[in-house]
Motif scaffolding. Structure first.
Motif, PDB file in Angstrom:
ATOM      1  N   TYR A  72       0.856  -1.174   0.000  1.00 22.17           N
ATOM      2  CA  TYR A  72       0.000   0.000   0.000  1.00 22.17           C
ATOM      3  C   TYR A  72       0.899   1.233   0.000  1.00 22.17           C
ATOM      4  N   GLY A  73       0.910   1.939  -1.107  1.00 20.77           N
ATOM      5  CA  GLY A  73       1.781   3.096  -1.232  1.00 20.77           C
ATOM      6  C   GLY A  73       1.226   4.069  -2.240  1.00 20.77           C
ATOM      7  N   ILE A  74       2.124   4.878  -2.834  1.00 20.95           N
ATOM      8  CA  ILE A  74       1.668   5.937  -3.735  1.00 20.95           C
ATOM      9  C   ILE A  74       2.171   5.737  -5.159  1.00 20.95           C
ATOM     10  N   GLY A  75       3.115   4.798  -5.355  1.00 23.63           N
ATOM     11  CA  GLY A  75       3.568   4.498  -6.711  1.00 23.63           C
ATOM     12  C   GLY A  75       4.724   5.328  -7.196  1.00 23.63           C
ATOM     13  N   VAL A  76       5.767   5.460  -6.357  1.00 23.43           N
ATOM     14  CA  VAL A  76       6.981   6.145  -6.798  1.00 23.43           C
ATOM     15  C   VAL A  76       8.193   5.298  -6.427  1.00 23.43           C
TER      16      VAL A  76
END
Length: 405
Positions: A114-118
């Motif tokens: 679960y993160g933001i995609g960077v």
């Protein structure tokens, strides 16, 4: 709060310094032990369990308990004792991980989180953390983050100089929650702040497509657990499409698992040495490719200043064997190997354990690898999330080289 942080950090650093410069004071019946401790200090042997260290920690603890005004976060104090011990090694790549930080690191190589995609990289000299890649369709892209953004704050906490793994764990969190991220961006006079939603991020470490002229293209973003199978699947697909030459893109690939890089190289190289390491005792470990498979078509590998560690092992082997042409700019220059050691309570430490050498015996630490053909990426596309193929002058140079072959 800032004074508290400085005090806690002071304890952490103090533990290490005390171990190195323990004085000549003896404590009654402990005098004989003290002499032994001094001999260890003189020999350069790390001795954090000496009576001097134990007594000093007890002395500081007593003062804190008796006089310190604010509420004490005992877990944080304990964690900084351990972090301080590792920080005292003065090794930017060594670290102590709490349970949460260790789990975050494990998640980052296991395929989804679960993160933001960077993807982020850290300059180990300045401590500055920079976004090197924004995944297409990710919450980060939707929020407006860009490659090249320098991360200033996460959750209102300044992160420059913090361990990169810790910053990654701060960015991650419960699905559906948001995390405020402040960045410095070239051309902007003030910091920009973005509230970015955390969602499930599937890590696609390999992308591939066929270019004009039957030239295959494979981009490897990082060397993770999932990367080997993704690469082999991509290569097979390109070969089934009639690929006659191949470009492997390692730009902005900060490394990852040496074992994954080695497995991919085993598919590409002829039989022989891939890389070898030497530890503090001179013990040598070798990673070799077998004779079962090798790549016998024209090959180019794209690299830049963010190609580091396992990427440099990859690029170094390709260059030493002469089976491909390196195109781009000088690589990062990380020629040392770290190993993570899990501890009994679910925490972990990461230590630098060896140097690595390319097949021809080159250690590139602090130097990097010079490409065969040096090409700077045009400035107008350097910070783009996706670079149109026709505007990617480094890629176009690689195509030109392969077409001539």
């Amino acid at each position: 709060m800032e004074n508290k942080k400085q005090f806690i950090r002071g304890i952490a650093v103090g533990v290490v310094i005390t171990a190195l410069v323990a004085g000549g004071v003896s404590f009654g019946s402990r005098a004989l032990t003290k002499v032994s401790d001094e001999k260890k200090a003189e020999s350069g042997e790390l001795n954090l369990t000496s009576t001097a260290v134990e007594d000093k920690i007890t002395e500081i603890e007593t003062l804190v308990q008796k006089y310190y005004l604010n509420e004490i976060d005992t877990e944080q104090v304990e964690n900084y004792l351990y972090k301080g011990m590792i920080a005292g090694l003065d090794d930017a790549y060594a670290a102590y991980y709490t349970k949460e930080e260790y789990q975050s690191m494990m998640d980052s190589t296991n395929g989804s989180y679960y993160g933001i995609g960077v993807e982020m990289s850290q300059n180990m000299t300045t401590g500055i953390i920079t976004i090197t890649r924004v995944f297409e369709g990710s919450p980060a892209e939707e929020a407006g983050l860009l490659p090249g953004d320098v991360i200033y704050k996460v959750q209102d906490t300044e992160v420059t100089g913090e361990d990169l793994t810790k910053v990654v764990s701060m960015v991650k969190g419960a699905e559906g929650t948001t995390v405020p991220i402040s960045v410095a961006r070239e051309g902007e006079s003030d910091y920009l702040t973005f509230d970015v939603e955390r969602r499930t991020i599937e890590i696609a470490t390999v992308e591939h497509r066929m270019l004009d002229g039957n030239i295959g293209y494979i981009s490897i973003a990082s060397f993770d657990d999932v990367t080997v199978n993704q690469f082999l699947t991509a290569l097979e697909d390109l070969e089934n499409q009639g690929e006659t030459a191949l470009i492997i893109d390692l730009r902005n690939n900060g490394g990852g698992l040496v074992s994954s890089a080695g497995s991919i190289l085993d598919r590409l190289l002829p039989e022989g040495l891939i890389v070898y390491t030497e530890d503090k005792y001179g013990n040598r470990e070798e990673l070799k490719s077998d004779a079962e498979n090798y790549f016998d078509k024209p090959l180019a590998v794209l690299v830049n200043g963010n190609s580091a560690s396992a990427s440099e092992i990859f690029a170094g082997a390709i260059k030493d064997y002469g089976i491909g042409t390196l195109v781009g700019t000088q690589t990062f220059g990380k020629g040392i190997v770290q190993k993570v050691y899990p501890l009994s309570d679910g925490t972990a430490v990461k230590l630098t354990v060896s140097k690595y050498y390319t097949p021809k015996g080159n250690n590139i630490h602090g130097i990097g690898i010079t490409p065969d053909v040096e090409v700077e990426l045009d400035a107008d596309v350097a910070n783009a999330i996706t670079i149109p193929e026709e505007k990617d002058n480094q890629l176009q140079k690689a195509v030109e080289i392969l077409t001539e072959k």
